[in-house]
Design an enzyme around this catalytic site. Structure first.
Site, PDB file in Angstrom:
ATOM      1  N   THR A   1       0.329  -1.337   0.043  1.00 56.37           N
ATOM      2  CA  THR A   1      -0.215  -0.144  -0.554  1.00 56.37           C
ATOM      3  C   THR A   1       1.078   1.208  -0.202  1.00 56.37           C
ATOM      4  OG1 THR A   1      -1.476  -1.203   0.866  1.00 56.37           O
ATOM      5  CG2 THR A   1      -1.632   1.114   1.716  1.00 56.37           C
TER       6      THR A   1
ATOM      7  N   ASP B   1       0.183  -6.939   4.818  1.00 59.52           N
ATOM      8  CA  ASP B   1      -0.623  -8.295   5.137  1.00 59.52           C
ATOM      9  C   ASP B   1       0.278  -9.370   5.877  1.00 59.52           C
ATOM     10  OD1 ASP B   1      -3.014  -7.178   4.861  1.00 59.52           O
ATOM     11  OD2 ASP B   1      -3.489  -6.935   2.948  1.00 59.52           O
TER      12      ASP B   1
HETATM   13  C1  SIN Z   1      -1.046  -2.952   2.719  1.00 60.56           C
HETATM   14  O1  SIN Z   1      -0.002  -2.502   2.167  1.00 60.56           O
HETATM   15  O2  SIN Z   1      -1.237  -2.531   3.452  1.00 60.56           O
HETATM   16  C2  SIN Z   1      -1.722  -4.210   2.023  1.00 60.56           C
HETATM   17  C3  SIN Z   1      -1.288  -4.646   1.086  1.00 60.56           C
HETATM   18  C4  SIN Z   1      -0.382  -5.093   1.441  1.00 60.56           C
HETATM   19  O3  SIN Z   1      -0.407  -5.982   1.925  1.00 60.56           O
HETATM   20  O4  SIN Z   1       0.597  -4.998   0.445  1.00 60.56           O
END
Ligand code: SIN
Length: 320
Positions: free
Chosen positions: A14, A97
């Protein structure tokens, strides 16, 4: 050590995500912005790094799709840079994640006497108030902090150890916790305040496993099965038929398992599948009970127990 460069390895997440509008914090696509571009957008980053940066895009993925091949690439690069006297620290940008699994894998296979700092974000780079830039600054503060070593994670101003760190919230910016042990420290205005005056030893092993991976050994198949009301043994039996090599049990409470699931796990163990019992409780760890027929894990969360069992099956031995 006050000199040397920091190597920044980008993997997506993200922190590198893009949404259609600045107000959209959930409908974005992760892993879109290059890590070099992310760093260039952070005011004061070069001062915080206290030296040159070397930037590499190792992957560009949503970390829900994390693959063993990315772990291999990361570990190989980390080994090279940890052995390089011109490098003082490594910073890894990662999705939230599966960050805790990557952190535990790296802690297990690297004997990291320098800091290896994972950071991330809960808001995409296009958000009205993205948290990635500040987390990157904080990661540089941890990477350059006296006493920092081993694999660490920093998010929302909190420094976590690889063993304890766990994502505990799907939306909040402060999404990680170190559970009942608490964090290792906090980043405040560019300085790290450690919770203890001395950091606990944070060295890992299982390098034999890493060598096997580097030589092309296949990653063992290890799955997680959970106990819950009405659990049965059908999933375990199917996994054994499908050639699973290891099973981690996310048991209830202090390692309890429904009798039907227990019977299937014992059948799996007799068939040669390695079993490790963990708990689905968010805190604490399973205490040994006399007469238990299934071996306990190492007091880790089920996903980290799985990483350790994979390394054990690769012949690297278990991280104590
Ligand atoms: C995030 O980074 O918060 C969710 C997406 C991921 O884990 O790449």
């Amino acid at each position: 050590m006050n000199a040397g460069k920091i190597v920044v390895l980008g993997t997506g997440g993200t922190i590198a995500g893009k949404a259609g509008s600045a107000g959209d914090n959930v409908g974005y696509v992760a892993g879109q912005v290059g890590v070099q571009e992310l760093l260039e957008a952070v005011p004061g980053l070069m001062q915080a790094a206290q030296g040159p940066l070397q930037v590499e895009q190792v992957a560009q993925i949503d970390s829900k799709d994390m693959e063993f091949s990315v772990w291999s690439d990361l570990a190989t690069r980390c080994l090279r840079y940890l052995a390089d006297d011109t490098v003082r620290a490594i910073v890894i940008t990662h999705g939230t994640d599966t960050l805790e699994e990557t952190a535990w894998f790296l802690q297990s296979v690297l004997n990291a006497t320098k800091p290896v700092v994972l950071t991330c974000a809960m808001r995409p780079a296009t958000a009205m108030a993205p948290d990635g830039p500040h987390n990157l600054l904080d990661a540089m503060a941890v990477a350059t902090a006296p006493g920092a070593r081993g694999v660490l994670a920093v998010c929302a101003g909190v420094v976590h150890g690889a063993r304890q760190v766990q994502k505990v919230h799907p939306y909040r910016v402060d999404a990680f916790s170190s559970g009942e042990t608490g964090p290792l420290g906090w980043v405040e205005e560019g300085y790290v305040r450690w919770a203890e005056t001395c950091l606990p030893a944070l060295c890992g092993r299982a390098q034999a496993a890493l060598e096997k991976i580097a030589n092309g050994a296949p990653w063992p198949r290890v799955e997680i099965v959970m106990n819950y009301a009405g659990a049965c043994g059908a999933t375990v039996d199917a996994l054994v038929r499908d050639g699973v090599q290891g099973l981690v049990v996310a048991a209830t409470g202090n390692g309890s398992v429904h009798h039907d699931l227990q019977a299937a796990l014992e059948r799996a163990q007799t068939a040669g599948v390695a079993i490790r019992v963990s708990t689905r409780c968010a805190q604490g760890q399973v205490l040994p009970r006399t007469g238990a027929l299934l071996p306990l894990g190492h007091g880790l969360s089920p996903v980290k127990e799985r990483v350790s069992l994979i390394l054990e099956l690769l012949g690297g031995g278990i991280l104590a």
